[in-house]
Motif scaffolding. Structure first.
Motif, short mmCIF file in Angstrom:
data_model
loop_
_atom_site.label_atom_id
_atom_site.label_comp_id
_atom_site.label_asym_id
_atom_site.label_seq_id
_atom_site.Cartn_x
_atom_site.Cartn_y
_atom_site.Cartn_z
N THR B 430 -0.47 1.12 14.22
CA THR B 430 -0.59 -0.01 15.13
C THR B 430 0.75 -0.55 15.61
N CYS B 431 1.79 -0.40 14.80
CA CYS B 431 3.08 -0.96 15.19
C CYS B 431 3.94 0.16 15.76
N HIS B 432 4.08 0.15 17.04
CA HIS B 432 4.84 1.18 17.73
C HIS B 432 6.33 0.96 17.50
N ALA B 433 7.05 2.03 17.23
CA ALA B 433 8.52 1.98 17.07
C ALA B 433 8.97 0.93 16.07
N SER B 434 8.32 0.88 14.93
CA SER B 434 8.69 -0.12 13.92
C SER B 434 9.00 0.56 12.61
N ALA B 435 9.84 -0.08 11.82
CA ALA B 435 10.06 0.38 10.45
C ALA B 435 9.53 -0.71 9.53
N THR B 436 8.69 -0.32 8.61
CA THR B 436 8.03 -1.32 7.77
C THR B 436 8.31 -1.04 6.30
N TYR B 437 8.60 -2.09 5.57
CA TYR B 437 8.65 -1.99 4.12
C TYR B 437 7.50 -2.85 3.62
N LEU B 438 6.58 -2.25 2.92
CA LEU B 438 5.41 -3.01 2.46
C LEU B 438 5.42 -3.12 0.95
N SER B 439 5.21 -4.35 0.45
CA SER B 439 4.98 -4.51 -0.99
C SER B 439 3.59 -5.10 -1.13
N ASN B 440 2.86 -4.66 -2.13
CA ASN B 440 1.57 -5.31 -2.35
C ASN B 440 1.30 -5.49 -3.82
N ILE B 441 0.68 -6.62 -4.14
CA ILE B 441 0.21 -6.84 -5.50
C ILE B 441 -1.26 -7.20 -5.43
N SER B 442 -1.98 -6.94 -6.51
CA SER B 442 -3.42 -7.07 -6.41
C SER B 442 -3.91 -8.48 -6.71
N SER B 443 -3.11 -9.28 -7.42
CA SER B 443 -3.64 -10.61 -7.74
C SER B 443 -3.58 -11.49 -6.50
N PRO B 444 -4.66 -12.21 -6.23
CA PRO B 444 -4.67 -13.10 -5.06
C PRO B 444 -3.88 -14.37 -5.35
N LEU B 445 -3.76 -15.17 -4.32
CA LEU B 445 -3.10 -16.46 -4.50
C LEU B 445 -4.13 -17.45 -5.03
N TYR B 446 -3.90 -17.96 -6.23
CA TYR B 446 -4.82 -18.95 -6.79
C TYR B 446 -4.47 -20.32 -6.24
N ILE B 447 -5.50 -21.05 -5.91
CA ILE B 447 -5.28 -22.33 -5.24
C ILE B 447 -5.92 -23.45 -6.03
N LYS B 448 -5.14 -24.48 -6.27
CA LYS B 448 -5.64 -25.61 -7.04
C LYS B 448 -4.99 -26.85 -6.47
N SER B 449 -5.60 -27.99 -6.65
CA SER B 449 -4.98 -29.24 -6.24
C SER B 449 -3.60 -29.29 -6.91
N PRO B 450 -2.57 -29.78 -6.26
CA PRO B 450 -2.50 -30.52 -5.01
C PRO B 450 -2.35 -29.67 -3.74
N TYR B 451 -2.74 -28.42 -3.76
CA TYR B 451 -2.73 -27.67 -2.51
C TYR B 451 -3.76 -28.31 -1.57
N PRO B 452 -3.43 -28.55 -0.31
CA PRO B 452 -4.38 -29.24 0.55
C PRO B 452 -5.63 -28.41 0.81
N LYS B 453 -6.73 -29.09 1.07
CA LYS B 453 -7.98 -28.38 1.36
C LYS B 453 -8.04 -28.13 2.86
N ILE B 454 -7.51 -26.99 3.26
CA ILE B 454 -7.39 -26.73 4.68
C ILE B 454 -8.26 -25.58 5.14
N PHE B 455 -8.97 -24.96 4.19
CA PHE B 455 -9.76 -23.78 4.60
C PHE B 455 -11.06 -24.20 5.26
N ASN B 456 -11.45 -23.44 6.27
CA ASN B 456 -12.72 -23.69 6.91
C ASN B 456 -13.85 -23.38 5.93
N ASN B 457 -15.03 -23.89 6.23
CA ASN B 457 -16.10 -23.72 5.24
C ASN B 457 -16.76 -22.34 5.28
N ASN B 458 -16.24 -21.41 6.10
CA ASN B 458 -16.78 -20.06 6.03
C ASN B 458 -15.94 -19.15 5.12
N ILE B 459 -15.12 -19.76 4.30
CA ILE B 459 -14.33 -18.99 3.34
C ILE B 459 -14.93 -19.19 1.96
#
Lengths: 531, 541
Positions: B430-459
């Motif tokens: 998908t990325c034409h003429a690009s060089a990409t370095y990708l890192s990935n880890i499997s654990s998701p971002l855990y979210i707890k207060s005081p992180y604001p509640k900004i997600f829509n209700n379809n999540i």
């Protein structure tokens, strides 16, 4: 209508008498805050912040820095007196008091119709006369320990409790005399103030050597060595991958590792050079080797050094590099080519002291220490801060005395003498300027008056007594704060710095004159800069 | 295994908001489960210490600067290193009778911090249902971690809106650094942190670019570069709260330009951050995220987004698995040819639909993959050097096993056996003429207060996108974030240059000239912006 309001209708302004009133009330305000702190019997101020942080002080300079002063005139005065501190290290409270008093006296005259210009001319005449008096009171001294102890004690007793003050006096004088080199100006930076949150203030002591706030970072390094060569250097012993090599351009990880290994060898060679020298000088003798590096030392290098029983410290303070060279001898090395014995310093004892997570390294028993450390101890942070402020002022007082080669009698003696001399001089001044001289003479008395009030005596009584004594005896007379009677400061060993007083007289006169001559205060245009 | 340490420096009020969210996120994501340890090496950003009572502490390796009224209830020394006070120790440095006490009004803690303190004492976490939006005036009101005594630096001589010495001038900041006391204390603290580190990667600096902190930051970076010569990555940021059009906007632009000029000179890589689409001449509309509803006027909201992006994209050099991938590699990858500025992107949440596999999600993907968080700069898919981090997609969600593969088997990506491989393939296509370095880890971002509640209700609770509203709070989400260096940044420089060149003479800004900015320096800054713009132009034949 002031002219400015035609140009900028939003401008705020205050004119003539009103402007003066603003300035005078600000000066009085700041004077009221500071007056109770003057002298050995003045009160301490404990500043408690909204979060509960504590600061205890009676040092005028510290107070002015801690208080957020909003009034423009007050902040001008505050700046003048902190400038006083920068130049001389003392006399901040006095500056504020004298400026306030000069304006107060001027207010009386001006309300009777005297033009401010006349007053300021009178002030100027009085200033010149006062400096003459100051010169006549000067006592020339040799920088001997006894003389310096007197002046340091006077300064320190106004900052901390007498028992602690006496201990600090000794320490400060010893420190300055140790680092003093013939025909060179004294560099107070060569006295390191090291804080240790531990025990009590009475345990504060002088180390004839260097104390650093970090230790070795390898478990196998010796904790205590004797007869040590000291190598001070500014050479990186840490392998650093450079940013030049982007990861996109490597075919394989091995290729990259190979490059890393090659670069690593470069650092190893530096370490080997140190080890080589150590082997040459120390092996087979009872001598040991200490490396103190301003740059980093990474674990592999530490390993190599530890195997050779070398004590190594990394990331030393930049200023300590200079101090080390002065304390232990040797030179700070920027490269290891041609490393020889004469580049090394020497210390009789190097040991480590651990307190919580902080390690301290003591480098002591130097042959001829030209740099020393005052180790401040106290049970908590604010005690340490207070000690540090006090010691700094004590050191400055000693340095001033040595630089001036002279001191003057303290305990308010100078102000009493000057005031009296001005009263005599006033008779010779023609015209309205005379009133300025008179106001100046009265204003100077604020120092002995405040001293008396802070010690619990009546201001008028005391001043009358002092002036009487002064005229009958004809020599410097100061206030005895324990009895309220007159005393001879020279007998009691109370002395002030010559240049501190000189600076006070000069700056106070100028600031007060400037404030008096202000006839319009405007405030405009700032609103557009807010945000 | 030695960890490669990084020292973080936060300068300014908004930066501290971002920092606070970042440290909060990190603490929320600590793993106390020894069977399932964290994939992130927290020792990179945290330090272990011991207080005078012999207790072990684990605190951020952090230095922050703010004005006094912003730090509220925070004690300068922190509370971890308090020493027990015995009466004997109160040895008389003064007469007790001679002490005047001047007490400022005690600052009240916000309800959230109070509830934290209470749950700390009673040892059982209370689930708080406080509405944080209305209770947060300063970042200290939502701060989870406790600090080392070295961390907090307070500037006492300025107030946020003080009329006497307004704090909004770049050169004031520079002068403050040059005033001996501040820089001595501060550089001493830096040295103390660096001394503890065995083998440092470098420094991360978050700074406010529109006010005086920009000046402090510039001087600080110069010091770091001279003294330590390590990689420095910095994030000049701008609050997305909209303001009236006024002369102060011009001052902010001038500050920003001067800030960038110096940042560019001293750091290895930098990326401007703002939640608005444009930051000059005025703050523009907020960046739109498909599954988020946030209020860009609130520092508390916008800074959380920026913090999420920072937390994610820095994972590249904070992983346990590849401990020899360091900050200098990231900088070396992206800062070639005088292109030290990069754009930051965030995909929150990474839109993986419930029960679907990554292969399908990528296949059905339409529209841009990421949202730019760099003002006046959109990130295209093509012609980028980029470093991307994806977290929260576990290998189980890659594709279905061959027996249940159905249609998936016909897709070319089906041969990929890891998330990393599949994403790389996708990006390569998908990325034409690009060089990409990708890192990935499997654990998701855990979210707890005081992180604001900004997600829509379809999540959903686990961060999946579904087609209907759910009532649960989001607990964890997959996130993607990246740094991109490409020709879009020339537009950013160009717009800043055109705004700045509206200043015909610097003499109108007397607060700057009074504090040491000269006409030449200003012109140099203008030219610098043009030079940078040119550096980003691709001239393919």
């Amino acid at each position: 209508m002031a002219a400015i309001s035609l140009l900028n209708p939003k401008a705020e302004f205050a004119r003539a008498a009103q402007a003066l009133a603003v300035n005078i009330s600000a000066a009085k305000g700041i004077q009221d805050v500071m007056r109770t702190n003057l002298g050995p019997k003045g009160t301490m101020k404990m500043l408690v912040s909204g979060a509960g942080d504590i600061k205890i002080t009676k040092d005028g300079n510290v107070l002015l820095h801690e208080m957020q002063i909003q009034h423009p005139t007050a902040s001008l005065i505050a700046r003048a007196s902190t400038a006083q501190d920068d130049v001389t290290g003392d006399g901040t409270t006095s500056t504020v008091l004298v400026i306030g008093e000069l304006l107060k006296q001027a207010d009386i005259c001006i309300s009777e119709g005297l033009h401010p210009r006349m007053l300021t001319e009178g002030f100027e005449l009085a200033r010149i006369k006062t400096l003459e008096v100051l010169d006549s009171l000067k006592i020339l001294i040799e920088p001997t320990k006894e003389n310096l102890i007197n002046i340091a004690r006077t300064s320190l007793r106004t900052k901390v409790h007498p028992t602690v003050a006496d201990k600090l006096t000794e320490i400060c004088v010893d420190a300055v005399l140790t680092i003093r080199q013939k025909n060179q100006e004294i560099d107070l930076h060569m006295i390191e103030l090291m804080e240790m949150q531990h025990r009590t203030a009475a345990d504060t002591n002088l180390i004839r050597g260097i104390v650093t706030d970090h230790g070795s970072r390898h478990p196998d390094m010796p904790k205590r060595v004797e007869n040590a060569y000291i190598l001070t250097c500014n050479v990186s012993l840490e392998y650093e991958k450079s940013e030049v090599n982007s990861g996109f351009f490597y075919k394989t990880a091995e290729e990259r590792e190979k490059l890393v290994a090659a670069e690593r060898e470069f650092i190893d060679n530096r370490v080997k050079k140190i080890i080589e020298l150590k082997k040459k000088l120390c092996d087979g003798t009872d001598k040991s080797f200490v490396v103190i590096n301003q740059k980093g030392i990474d674990p592999p290098s530490l390993d190599m050094l530890a195997r050779e029983n070398i004590l190594a410290l990394r990331r030393a303070k930049r200023r300590n590099m200079e101090r080390l060279a002065l304390a232990c001898g040797g030179t700070a090395m920027n490269s290891f080519d041609d490393l020889k014995e004469e580049h090394l310093g020497w210390a009789g004892l190097v040991y480590e002291h651990i307190l919580g997570e902080t390690k301290y390294t003591f480098i002591e028993e130097c042959k001829k220490p030209n740099s020393v450390t005052i180790l401040l101890k106290g049970p908590n942070k604010y005690t340490l801060e207070q000690l540090k402020d006090a010691v700094r002022d004590g050191l400055r007082a000693i340095k001033n005395a040595i630089d001036d080669g002279a001191i003057i009698p303290g305990a308010g003696a100078f102000e009493v003498a000057a005031s009296q001399a001005l009263h005599l001089y006033k008779e010779k001044v023609k015209g309205k300027q005379r009133l300025g001289v008179q106001a100046y003479a009265e204003a100077l008395l604020v120092i002995p008056k405040t001293l008396a009030v802070n010690s619990g005596f009546d201001a008028q009584d005391t001043i009358v007594k002092l002036l009487e004594e002064r005229s009958t005896l004809g020599e410097a007379v100061g206030l005895d704060i324990s009895t309220g009677e007159a005393l001879k400061p020279t007998d009691a060993g109370i002395y002030d710095n010559y240049n501190v007083k000189k600076q006070i007289i000069n700056s106070c006169t100028i600031i007060a004159s400037n404030l008096l001559l202000v006839d319009e205060i405007m405030r405009a245009g700032l609103s557009s800069l807010k945000g | 295994m030695t960890s490669r340490e990084i020292l973080t420096i936060q300068l300014g009020h908004y930066s501290n908001f971002i920092g606070t969210h970042w440290w909060n996120i990190q603490e929320t994501n600590f793993s106390y489960d020894s069977d399932n340890p964290s994939e992130i090496n927290h020792d990179v950003l945290y330090r272990e210490g011991e207080n005078l009572k012999g207790q072990v502490t684990y605190t951020p390796r952090l230095l922050l600067v703010d004005l006094r009224e912003a730090v509220g209830y925070l004690k300068e020394q922190g509370t971890l290193y308090d020493t027990p006070q015995s009466e004997e120790a109160q040895q008389s440095l003064w007469d007790d009778t001679k002490v005047e006490v001047l007490k400022e009004e005690t600052v009240n803690k916000s309800p959230f911090i109070k509830s934290l303190d209470e749950s700390f004492e009673s040892q059982n976490p209370t689930s708080s249902s406080l509405s944080l939006e209305n209770n947060i005036n300063s970042w200290v009101d939502c701060l989870l971690p406790r600090f080392h005594p070295r961390t907090l630096n307070v500037i006492k001589h300025h107030k946020h809106d003080g009329a006497m010495y307004p704090f909004g001038i770049f050169t004031y900041g520079r002068n403050l650094w040059n005033a001996e006391q501040f820089s001595d204390d501060f550089s001493e603290r830096i040295r103390a942190y660096v001394e503890e580190c065995d083998l440092m990667q470098g420094f991360q600096i978050i700074l406010d670019s529109v006010d005086c902190f920009a000046g402090i930051g510039a001087s600080c970076m110069q010091h770091l570069k001279d003294e330590y010569g390590k990689s420095i990555i910095s994030f000049p940021c701008i609050d997305s709260k909209r303001t009236e059009h006024s002369a102060s906007n011009m001052i902010k632009i001038l500050n920003t330009a001067l800030c960038w000029q110096h940042v560019e000179e001293y750091t290895s890589l930098f990326s401007p951050l703002c939640c608005g689409e444009t930051a000059w001449p005025q703050i523009g509309d907020p960046r739109i995220f498909n599954h988020l509803t946030y209020n860009s006027e609130l520092k508390y909201h916008s800074s959380a987004l920026l913090a999420t992006a920072l937390d994610t994209l820095t994972i590249r050099y904070r992983r346990k698995e590849y401990s020899n991938v360091v900050l200098s590699d990231l900088c070396a990858d992206l800062n070639k040819l005088g292109r030290k500025a990069t754009a930051t992107s965030l995909t929150l949440p990474f839109p993986i639909t419930a029960k679907a596999d990554l292969i399908d999600v990528l296949d059905d993907f339409e529209g841009p993959l990421w949202t730019s968080l760099t003002p006046n700069c959109d990130i295209s898919m093509d012609k980028n050097m980029q470093s991307i981090v994806l977290r929260g997609i576990s290998e189980e969600r890659l594709k279905r096993p061959i027996s249940h593969a159905m249609k998936q088997i016909s897709k070319p990506a089906y041969r990929c056996s890891t998330v990393h491989e599949m994403m790389m393939l996708y990006l390569a296509c998908t990325c034409h003429a690009s060089a990409t370095y990708l890192s990935n880890i499997s654990s998701p971002l855990y979210i707890k207060s005081p992180y604001p509640k900004i997600f829509n209700n379809n999540i959903t609770e686990t961060g999946d996108v579904i087609g209907w509203p759910v009532g649960t709070d989001v607990q964890s989400v997959p996130v993607m974030a990246g740094l991109h260096s490409g020709n879009n940044l020339s537009a950013m420089y160009e717009s800043l240059h055109s705004q700045l060149s509206r200043i015909r003479s610097i003499k109108k800004f007397h607060a700057f000239t009074d504090s040491g900015l000269e006409e030449d320096e200003f012109n140099e800054c203008l030219n610098y912006l043009l030079d940078c713009k040119e550096n980003y132009e691709d001239h393919y034949i």
